[in-house]
Scaffold this active site. Structure first.
Site, PDB file in Angstrom:
ATOM      1  N   ARG A  61       0.828  -1.214   0.000  1.00 35.06           N
ATOM      2  CA  ARG A  61       0.000   0.000   0.000  1.00 35.06           C
ATOM      3  C   ARG A  61       0.859   1.259   0.000  1.00 35.06           C
ATOM      4  NH1 ARG A  61      -3.379   2.774   4.313  1.00 35.06           N
ATOM      5  NH2 ARG A  61      -5.033   3.813   3.133  1.00 35.06           N
ATOM      6  N   HIS A  65       0.538   4.394  -2.583  1.00 30.78           N
ATOM      7  CA  HIS A  65       0.354   5.778  -2.145  1.00 30.78           C
ATOM      8  C   HIS A  65       1.534   6.665  -2.532  1.00 30.78           C
ATOM      9  CE1 HIS A  65      -3.186   5.389   0.896  1.00 30.78           C
ATOM     10  NE2 HIS A  65      -3.320   4.570  -0.130  1.00 30.78           N
ATOM     11  N   ASN A  93      -3.164   8.941   4.484  1.00 27.46           N
ATOM     12  CA  ASN A  93      -1.928   8.341   5.009  1.00 27.46           C
ATOM     13  C   ASN A  93      -1.820   8.367   6.532  1.00 27.46           C
ATOM     14  OD1 ASN A  93      -1.125   7.930   2.357  1.00 27.46           O
ATOM     15  ND2 ASN A  93       0.104   9.808   2.255  1.00 27.46           N
ATOM     16  N   HIS A 192      -6.406  -5.878  -2.176  1.00 28.12           N
ATOM     17  CA  HIS A 192      -7.162  -6.017  -0.928  1.00 28.12           C
ATOM     18  C   HIS A 192      -7.408  -7.479  -0.553  1.00 28.12           C
ATOM     19  CE1 HIS A 192      -8.826  -1.613  -1.024  1.00 28.12           C
ATOM     20  NE2 HIS A 192      -7.541  -1.673  -0.782  1.00 28.12           N
TER      21      HIS A 192
END
Ligand code: HEM
Length: 317
Positions: A61, A65, A93, A192
């Site tokens: 992740r 990001h 975040n 996910h």
């Protein structure tokens, strides 16, 4: 003979020029300057994931990001200071992205082996690839040669990263603005299949939505009440949260997506067929995911003389 070698020289110059114009990354960028970098990253990630499988999810992740904000340039790693506002405290975040200290640990080992040579951005890209593979997912060649940003953008971090309440049109347009097709967006969402999330991000779905399996909703409500427990954790994939497989799509077909945004991919819309196919064909998902990850890792890298090789991933040199 002379004509031939002149032509060879010209060709070499031309391809050099092409490389610098397109700022291309290459698979063997550190072959001469840091031949061990991939094995260093792999060995640290092997230890980290063995100790805490979720950290593999967190690093994946972190990479996403990073790449969706100014490109894959390690901008997310810069700490805030009195005079500098970075991305760590942006909405998507703050209290959410994990794994900064893992990247620090890898960087320390890489610096010991090849000083001031490998960017933090490349380390994150390699660590994300290894995370997926160590948890049972596919592997791929990571193009290398990114350099590290001297800037970050909290406002882009707030606007470019999708939230869990997004609908399908929003997901398609947010990924579309980064050059991804809806199919690639749906494949990337399969990330996910690993990791965890906090109650406050899925509470509305388990209490108020109709397109959810009722026993699944009841089970999640046990640790995520109507009020309180905002930070209680639940696995995003109810079946196998530490295995990178296609169970995420099986969940969606069974109305067991945990985020509103997840279930949007299978709710009577344009991605239904693809979700169904991924749920039945793990290899197809693995192949599409790996391809889309390589594409993500090519988002606006800094190359050539742009950016720098940070010595400490948390601050500009
Ligand atoms: C499609 C749009 C997406 C949305 C709306 C979304 C949203 C979220 C949210 C809200 C969380 C939980 C954060 C928390 O509990 O603090 C999360 C976790 C996670 N996301 Fe996404 N995400 C998306 C796409 C992606 C993509 C493309 C990737 C990677 C390729 C990814 C990888 C992950 C992982 C692995 C976790 C678990 C992290 C952990 O356990 O630390 N997500 N996502």
């Amino acid at each position: 003979m002379a004509v031939h070698s002149n032509r060879a020289l010209l060709l070499a110059l031309f391809s050099l020029l092409l490389c610098s114009v397109h700022g291309q990354l290459s698979n063997n960028f550190y072959k001469k300057t840091c031949p061990n970098v991939q094995s260093i990253v792999r060995s640290v990630m092997t230890q980290v994931v063995a100790k805490e499988p979720r950290m593999g999810a967190s690093i994946l992740r972190l990479f996403f990001h990073d790449c969706f904000v100014q490109g894959c340039d390690a901008s997310i790693l810069l700490d805030d200071t009195a005079t500098f506002t970075g991305e760590k405290n942006a909405g998507p975040n703050a209290n959410s992205v994990r794994g900064y200290e893992v990247i620090d640990a890898i960087k320390t080992q890489v610096e010991a082996s090849c000083n001031a040579t490998v960017s933090c951005a490349d380390i994150v890209a390699l660590a994300a690839r290894d995370s997926v593979n160590l948890l049972g997912g596919p592997t791929w060649n990571v193009p290398l040669g990114r350099r590290d940003a001297k800037t970050a953008s909290q406002s882009e971090a707030n606007s470019n990263l999708p939230g869990p309440d997004s609908n399908l049109a929003k997901l398609i347009s947010m990924f579309g603005s980064k050059g991804f097709t809806p199919r690639e967006m749906t494949a990337l969402s399969g990330a996910h299949t690993i990791g965890q999330t906090r109650c406050q991000l899925f509470r509305n779905r388990i209490f108020n939505e109709a397109n959810i399996d009722s026993s699944f909703a009841a089970m999640r409500q046990q640790t995520c009440p109507q009020t309180g427990g905002d930070n209680n954790l639940a696995p995003i994939d109810v079946q196998s949260p530490t295995t990178f497989d296609n169970a995420y799509y099986v969940n969606l077909v069974n109305k067991k997506g945990l985020f509103h945004s997840d279930q949007e991919l299978f709710n009577g819309g344009s991605q239904d067929n693809l979700v169904q196919r991924y749920s039945q064909d793990a290899n197809l998902f693995a192949k599409d995911f790996a391809k889309a990850m390589v594409k993500m890792s090519n988002l606006s890298p800094l190359t050539g003389n742009n950016g720098e090789i940070r010595l400490n991933c948390r601050k500009v040199n």
